[in-house]
Design a protein around this motif. Structure first.
Motif: not given
Length: 235
Positions: A166-167, A208-209, A212, A232, A234-235
């Motif tokens: 996720n990053g 996290e920022d 993707p 990277v 994202r769900d």
């Protein structure tokens, strides 16, 4: 009188005429224009004759001498044949004689930025003026994405996990190295965050920022480069 690589325009004025130009080799060219284009060079130096004629006959000729001055000999073979997109700005010093100027994609003054130029082949021009004329030379620099480089010995000791992530992810070094660092780059070759020094064991990297996409971690181990792609999502 002019410099090689420049252009001279020989012109004459008289109404309702057809022009007969005779060049420095004695070859006559007839045209309806009053303008003759001549490339200034040593080979084109000489006396040009112009005369005009119409239905009443031919007028008196006039003459002009064209003198071509040779441009200085300029040499340029760039030592930076191929660069990675994520490489730092590189100095340009290969032009000769010294004191000229560089121009082209990614060039600023006497430096070349792979990121500003982008992936591909880029022609860089080096020009030098000797006080009278300017000479030119060119060379090509290739910017590569560098996503599949040969790993140095021990690269199998590098683990990136989780991947995808996720990053936030970790780079684990399973062996000792005198010096190691990692830098993350996006798909355009732009650096994401700061370079981080690595130690043996697990090193946290990323944020996290981060948007993707596919990123490249460039890892330097004792001065040798290893690359790892990081996804990277994202769900």
């Amino acid at each position: 009188t002019g410099c090689d690589q420049d252009t001279a325009y020989l012109s004459a004025a008289a109404p309702n005429c057809i022009w007969a130009w005779t060049d420095q080799f004695g070859f006559q060219q007839q045209d309806t224009t009053d303008l003759l284009q001549v490339d200034w060079s040593i080979g084109n130096s000489g006396v040009y004759q112009m005369s005009n004629y119409n239905g009443c006959g031919t007028g008196d000729p006039d003459y002009i001498q064209v003198v071509g001055t040779p441009a200085p000999d300029v040499f340029y073979t760039e030592i930076l044949d191929t660069l990675c997109l994520s490489d730092v700005v590189q100095p340009l010093t290969a032009g000769s004689p010294a004191g000229g100027t560089y121009s082209g994609p990614g060039v600023s003054g006497t430096t070349f930025s792979p990121q500003d130029a982008g992936i591909g082949e880029h022609t860089i021009t080096y020009s030098y003026n000797d006080g009278t004329c300017t000479g030119y030379a060119q060379d090509v620099v290739v910017v590569d994405a560098c996503l599949s480089m040969n790993d140095p010995e021990g690269a199998n000791w590098i683990l990136v996990s989780p991947n995808p992530n996720n990053g936030r992810f970790s780079i684990t070094l399973l062996n000792r190295f005198d010096e190691a660092s990692a830098t993350l780059y996006d798909a355009r070759g732009q650096q994401v965050g700061k370079t981080k020094r690595l130690s043996s064991g697990t090193n946290k990297l990323g944020d996290e920022d981060i948007a993707p996409g596919i990123y490249t971690a460039r890892i330097l181990l004792n001065g040798e480069l290893v690359t790892r792609q990081v996804a990277v999502v994202r769900d």
